[in-house]
Design an enzyme around this catalytic site. Structure first.
Site, short mmCIF file in Angstrom:
data_model
loop_
_atom_site.label_atom_id
_atom_site.label_comp_id
_atom_site.label_asym_id
_atom_site.label_seq_id
_atom_site.Cartn_x
_atom_site.Cartn_y
_atom_site.Cartn_z
N THR A 157 -30.60 29.16 -71.50
CA THR A 157 -31.94 29.71 -71.73
C THR A 157 -32.97 29.13 -70.76
O THR A 157 -34.15 29.46 -70.86
CB THR A 157 -32.42 29.43 -73.16
OG1 THR A 157 -32.46 28.01 -73.37
CG2 THR A 157 -31.51 30.06 -74.18
N TYR A 191 -33.17 27.86 -66.48
CA TYR A 191 -33.22 28.54 -65.18
C TYR A 191 -32.34 29.78 -65.18
O TYR A 191 -32.69 30.83 -64.62
CB TYR A 191 -32.79 27.55 -64.10
CG TYR A 191 -33.18 27.90 -62.69
CD1 TYR A 191 -33.87 29.08 -62.39
CD2 TYR A 191 -32.87 27.04 -61.64
CE1 TYR A 191 -34.23 29.38 -61.10
CE2 TYR A 191 -33.23 27.32 -60.34
CZ TYR A 191 -33.90 28.50 -60.07
OH TYR A 191 -34.26 28.79 -58.78
N ASP A 196 -38.41 18.55 -72.68
CA ASP A 196 -37.01 18.78 -72.35
C ASP A 196 -36.54 17.95 -71.16
O ASP A 196 -35.41 17.47 -71.13
CB ASP A 196 -36.79 20.27 -72.06
CG ASP A 196 -36.74 21.10 -73.33
OD1 ASP A 196 -36.52 20.53 -74.41
OD2 ASP A 196 -36.92 22.32 -73.24
#
Length: 255
Positions: free
Chosen positions: A156, A158, A45
Site C-alpha cells: 500500500t 510506493y 511509518d
C-alpha cells in the site's frame, strides 16, 4: 500474555514523539532493550521501519503508536490503557526482502527492505531494465522510470502509488510493479511467488544511470540488482484487535 510490563520505549526525533516518550515513560516505566519483553515505537511509518530494522536481532514484538502522519504500520496514540492494549494486541509476522546490488565500479551493496526494493532512473533518460525470474529471462527490455518489488506489508506504499496491486498479508506473494512503463507500454507488472528470485540488469548503464533503494537505503549507479525474500528474519508487529494489517490492506482498496 506477553511481558507487557517490561516495555522499551523508542521515539523519533519529532517534538510530538519526544513528548510522548516522556509521558509514557513516566506513566508505565521503561526498561533497556536487553531487558524488554516488548518495544513501543513512537513516531510514523518511517520510524517504525527503522525500529524494525534496528531491533531485528532481538526477536521482540514491536507495537507502534502514531506520532507521525499516515501511520499505516502504527496504532492510534493514547496514553491510557497501554498495558491492556499490549496484552490484547494481535501479532503479524513479516519477512523482509534482501537486496544485493552491484555498482558500475564492481562493489556489492546489501540491504534489507520491509516495504520494497525499487530501481529508479537517475538521469534525464528512461531506464532500460532486463528482468530475470528464477534464472529465466522474462523481459528482455523494460523501458521505464523504474520498477519495484514489494512485500504485502509494503504493497500500500510506493507500490500502490505506482498502480501496483494490494497484496493480502499471508498471501505468500510479491508484487513486481513498473513505474511509468514506456515499452511495453501497457505492461502493469506481475505477481510472483514469495520464493521468487528476481534479478534486474541495467542496460546502457553509463547512458541511462539507475539507483536502487531498499527502505530508504540508496545505492547509485547500479548495473544489477537481485531481490529475494529473507525468510530467516521475522519482524513481529503488534496491532490493536480489528485493526491489523489484514484489515488495513482491505480498507485501503475501498477509499
Amino acid at each position: 500474555m506477553r511481558a507487557a510490563s517490561k516495555i522499551a520505549f523508542l521515539a523519533s526525533d519529532s517534538e510530538i514523539a519526544q513528548e510522548a516518550l516522556v509521558k509514557l515513560g513516566a506513566a508505565y516505566g521503561a526498561v533497556p532493550l536487553d531487558e524488554a519483553g516488548v518495544i513501543v515505537a513512537l513516531g510514523g511509518d518511517g520510524f517504525m521501519l527503522n525500529t524494525l530494522h534496528g531491533t531485528q536481532a532481538r526477536n521482540l514484538p514491536v507495537y507502534g503508536m502514531n506520532c507521525g502522519t499516515i501511520g499505516f504500520l502504527m496504532n492510534e496514540y493514547a496514553e491510557e490503557g497501554l498495558i491492556e492494549r499490549l496484552e490484547a494486541a494481535a501479532e503479524e509476522v513479516i519477512n523482509p526482502l534482501a537486496m544485493r546490488a552491484v555498482t558500475t565500479d564492481g562493489r556489492v551493496h546489501e540491504a534489507l527492505a520491509i516495504n520494497e526494493v525499487s530501481l529508479l532512473r537517475a538521469g534525464p533518460q528512461a531506464a532500460k531494465l532486463k528482468i530475470t525470474i528464477d534464472g529465466k529471462v522474462r523481459m528482455e527490455e523494460l523501458v521505464c522510470d523504474g520498477a519495484l518489488v514489494s512485500t504485502p506489508a509494503g504493497s500500500t506504499a510506493y507500490n500502490y502509488s505506482a498502480h501496483g496491486p494490494i497484496l493480502p498479508i499471508g498471501a505468500e506473494v510479491l508484487a513486481l510493479t513498473p513505474m511509468a512503463a514506456f515499452r511495453p507500454r501497457r505492461w502493469r507488472g506481475a505477481i510472483l511467488p514469495k520464493s521468487a528470485h528476481v534479478r534486474f540488469d541495467v542496460l546502457e548503464a553509463a547512458k541511462r544511470p539507475v539507483m536502487a533503494d531498499a527502505d530508504g537505503k540508496s545505492v547509485r549507479d547500479v548495473v544489477s540488482v537481485e531481490i529475494r525474500s529473507e525468510t530467516s528474519i521475522r519482524h513481529r508487529i503488534l496491532f490493536d484487535p480489528g485493526h491489523g494489517l489484514e484489515e488495513r490492506l482491505t480498507r485501503e482498496q475501498f477509499v
